[in-house]
Every structure is written in structure tokens, then in C-alpha cells.
Design a protein around this motif. Structure first.
Motif, PDB file in Angstrom:
ATOM      1  N   GLN A   2       0.822  -1.213   0.000  1.00  0.00           N
ATOM      2  CA  GLN A   2       0.000   0.000   0.000  1.00  0.00           C
ATOM      3  C   GLN A   2       0.853   1.259   0.000  1.00  0.00           C
ATOM      4  OE1 GLN A   2      -2.480  -0.451   3.454  1.00  0.00           O
ATOM      5  NE2 GLN A   2      -4.008  -1.682   2.368  1.00  0.00           N
ATOM      6  N   ASN A   3       2.054   1.170   0.575  1.00  0.00           N
ATOM      7  CA  ASN A   3       2.912   2.338   0.718  1.00  0.00           C
ATOM      8  C   ASN A   3       3.955   2.498  -0.378  1.00  0.00           C
ATOM      9  OD1 ASN A   3       1.633   3.074   3.173  1.00  0.00           O
ATOM     10  ND2 ASN A   3       2.831   1.524   4.242  1.00  0.00           N
ATOM     11  N   ALA A   4       4.329   1.387  -0.989  1.00  0.00           N
ATOM     12  CA  ALA A   4       5.361   1.430  -2.035  1.00  0.00           C
ATOM     13  C   ALA A   4       5.288   0.137  -2.835  1.00  0.00           C
ATOM     14  CB  ALA A   4       6.742   1.577  -1.401  1.00  0.00           C
ATOM     15  N   PRO A   5       5.804   0.160  -4.038  1.00  0.00           N
ATOM     16  CA  PRO A   5       5.800  -1.075  -4.823  1.00  0.00           C
ATOM     17  C   PRO A   5       6.652  -2.162  -4.150  1.00  0.00           C
ATOM     18  CG  PRO A   5       6.338   0.818  -6.206  1.00  0.00           C
ATOM     19  CD  PRO A   5       6.346   1.291  -4.783  1.00  0.00           C
ATOM     20  N   LEU A   6       6.191  -3.386  -4.222  1.00  0.00           N
ATOM     21  CA  LEU A   6       6.970  -4.503  -3.701  1.00  0.00           C
ATOM     22  C   LEU A   6       8.063  -4.860  -4.701  1.00  0.00           C
ATOM     23  CD1 LEU A   6       4.114  -6.889  -2.449  1.00  0.00           C
ATOM     24  CD2 LEU A   6       5.512  -5.336  -1.070  1.00  0.00           C
ATOM     25  N   SER A   7       9.121  -5.442  -4.194  1.00  0.00           N
ATOM     26  CA  SER A   7      10.160  -5.955  -5.089  1.00  0.00           C
ATOM     27  C   SER A   7       9.576  -7.148  -5.850  1.00  0.00           C
ATOM     28  CB  SER A   7      11.381  -6.399  -4.279  1.00  0.00           C
ATOM     29  OG  SER A   7      11.064  -7.558  -3.529  1.00  0.00           O
ATOM     30  N   ALA A   8      10.236  -7.542  -6.906  1.00  0.00           N
ATOM     31  CA  ALA A   8       9.773  -8.690  -7.695  1.00  0.00           C
ATOM     32  C   ALA A   8       9.694  -9.945  -6.821  1.00  0.00           C
ATOM     33  CB  ALA A   8      10.705  -8.921  -8.875  1.00  0.00           C
ATOM     34  N   GLU A   9      10.673 -10.108  -5.941  1.00  0.00           N
ATOM     35  CA  GLU A   9      10.692 -11.273  -5.049  1.00  0.00           C
ATOM     36  C   GLU A   9       9.514 -11.224  -4.064  1.00  0.00           C
ATOM     37  OE1 GLU A   9      11.884 -14.936  -3.909  1.00  0.00           O
ATOM     38  OE2 GLU A   9      12.759 -13.802  -5.533  1.00  0.00           O
ATOM     39  N   GLU A  10       9.212 -10.041  -3.539  1.00  0.00           N
ATOM     40  CA  GLU A  10       8.075  -9.900  -2.615  1.00  0.00           C
ATOM     41  C   GLU A  10       6.747 -10.140  -3.325  1.00  0.00           C
ATOM     42  OE1 GLU A  10       9.814  -6.665   0.598  1.00  0.00           O
ATOM     43  OE2 GLU A  10       9.180  -5.970  -1.399  1.00  0.00           O
ATOM     44  N   GLU A  11       6.628  -9.664  -4.561  1.00  0.00           N
ATOM     45  CA  GLU A  11       5.409  -9.919  -5.354  1.00  0.00           C
ATOM     46  C   GLU A  11       5.217 -11.416  -5.560  1.00  0.00           C
ATOM     47  OE1 GLU A  11       2.851  -8.287  -6.619  1.00  0.00           O
ATOM     48  OE2 GLU A  11       3.470  -6.244  -6.143  1.00  0.00           O
ATOM     49  N   LYS A  12       6.308 -12.080  -5.879  1.00  0.00           N
ATOM     50  CA  LYS A  12       6.265 -13.530  -6.088  1.00  0.00           C
ATOM     51  C   LYS A  12       5.858 -14.237  -4.793  1.00  0.00           C
ATOM     52  CE  LYS A  12       9.117 -17.133  -8.182  1.00  0.00           C
ATOM     53  NZ  LYS A  12      10.430 -17.440  -8.753  1.00  0.00           N
ATOM     54  N   GLU A  13       6.413 -13.790  -3.686  1.00  0.00           N
ATOM     55  CA  GLU A  13       6.090 -14.367  -2.381  1.00  0.00           C
ATOM     56  C   GLU A  13       4.606 -14.191  -2.074  1.00  0.00           C
ATOM     57  OE1 GLU A  13       7.300 -13.906   2.341  1.00  0.00           O
ATOM     58  OE2 GLU A  13       8.270 -12.618   0.856  1.00  0.00           O
ATOM     59  N   LEU A  14       4.087 -13.004  -2.300  1.00  0.00           N
ATOM     60  CA  LEU A  14       2.669 -12.742  -2.050  1.00  0.00           C
ATOM     61  C   LEU A  14       1.792 -13.614  -2.951  1.00  0.00           C
ATOM     62  CD1 LEU A  14       0.860 -11.038  -0.243  1.00  0.00           C
ATOM     63  CD2 LEU A  14       0.950  -9.226  -1.968  1.00  0.00           C
ATOM     64  N   ASP A  15       2.191 -13.789  -4.190  1.00  0.00           N
ATOM     65  CA  ASP A  15       1.465 -14.673  -5.109  1.00  0.00           C
ATOM     66  C   ASP A  15       1.467 -16.113  -4.595  1.00  0.00           C
ATOM     67  OD1 ASP A  15       0.890 -12.559  -6.799  1.00  0.00           O
ATOM     68  OD2 ASP A  15       2.480 -13.035  -8.235  1.00  0.00           O
ATOM     69  N   TRP A  16       2.612 -16.570  -4.071  1.00  0.00           N
ATOM     70  CA  TRP A  16       2.692 -17.924  -3.514  1.00  0.00           C
ATOM     71  C   TRP A  16       1.713 -18.082  -2.357  1.00  0.00           C
ATOM     72  CZ3 TRP A  16       8.633 -17.577  -3.640  1.00  0.00           C
ATOM     73  CH2 TRP A  16       9.142 -18.248  -4.741  1.00  0.00           C
ATOM     74  N   TYR A  17       1.683 -17.077  -1.487  1.00  0.00           N
ATOM     75  CA  TYR A  17       0.771 -17.163  -0.351  1.00  0.00           C
ATOM     76  C   TYR A  17      -0.681 -17.214  -0.823  1.00  0.00           C
ATOM     77  CZ  TYR A  17       4.532 -16.482   3.023  1.00  0.00           C
ATOM     78  OH  TYR A  17       5.660 -16.644   3.783  1.00  0.00           O
ATOM     79  N   GLU A  18      -0.992 -16.495  -1.886  1.00  0.00           N
ATOM     80  CA  GLU A  18      -2.347 -16.549  -2.438  1.00  0.00           C
ATOM     81  C   GLU A  18      -2.659 -17.954  -2.965  1.00  0.00           C
ATOM     82  OE1 GLU A  18      -4.982 -14.522  -5.983  1.00  0.00           O
ATOM     83  OE2 GLU A  18      -3.297 -13.395  -5.176  1.00  0.00           O
ATOM     84  N   GLU A  19      -1.692 -18.579  -3.620  1.00  0.00           N
ATOM     85  CA  GLU A  19      -1.882 -19.944  -4.108  1.00  0.00           C
ATOM     86  C   GLU A  19      -2.094 -20.915  -2.951  1.00  0.00           C
ATOM     87  OE1 GLU A  19       1.181 -21.266  -6.813  1.00  0.00           O
ATOM     88  OE2 GLU A  19       1.074 -19.402  -7.952  1.00  0.00           O
TER      89      GLU A  19
END
Length: 92
Positions: free
Chosen positions: A51-68
């Protein structure tokens, strides 16, 4: 009753704790699988950061994994609930 296959998980996030990643609760006599408070805290941390700043590519991937993983746990919980409800209806 139609049996569906669970969503396919290709990998897990490196930050996912091997031990204690999933919590098991009992609701109305039925097992419910949820992410542990440690995992939930990490997801919340990533969402607040997003919400405060763009996530790094690795953090985006991590968040996607958690969604899966959440989708997978939801599937497992629905399947368990449906089997339990079917057994209850057959007993009546």
C-alpha cells in the motif's frame, strides 16, 4: 458427488516456515486448516508494504505464492466440509 482436483502448487515461498505454517482448528466438529499466525503476519506485512510502495519482484512472487497456498487450503477446507455434510445427510 463430483470430485475436483486440488489446485496445483508449483513451489513454496522460501519464507514459509517448514514447521508451524498451518494451524488446524475445529469448527462444528470439522477440521479447518488455516495459515499460522506467523504466516498471516508475513502476508499482512507484505500487504501493508504494498500500500505504501511497490513490492520488489521477489516480494510480489512471495505474495502470489501465499495466495496460491490460501486457494489450496480453501479447496481442502471446502472438500472436508462437503464430505462431512454429505455424510451427515446420508445419516439422516
Amino acid at each position: 458427488m463430483t470430485i475436483s482436483l486440488p489446485p496445483k502448487l508449483n513451489s513454496l515461498p522460501k519464507t514459509l516456515p517448514i514447521e508451524g505454517a498451518v494451524r488446524i482448528d475445529l469448527e462444528e466438529g470439522i477440521l479447518v486448516f488455516r495459515a499460522s499466525s506467523t504466516v498471516q503476519s508475513r502476508i499482512e506485512e507484505l500487504l501493508v508494504k504494498q500500500q505504501n510502495a511497490p513490492l520488489s519482484a521477489e516480494e510480489e512472487k512471495e505474495l502470489d505464492w501465499y495466495e496460491e497456498i490460501d486457494d489450496y487450503l480453501s479447496f481442502v477446507n471446502r472438500t472436508i466440509r462437503n464430505v462431512s455434510l454429505a455424510q451427515t445427510q446420508q445419516a439422516l
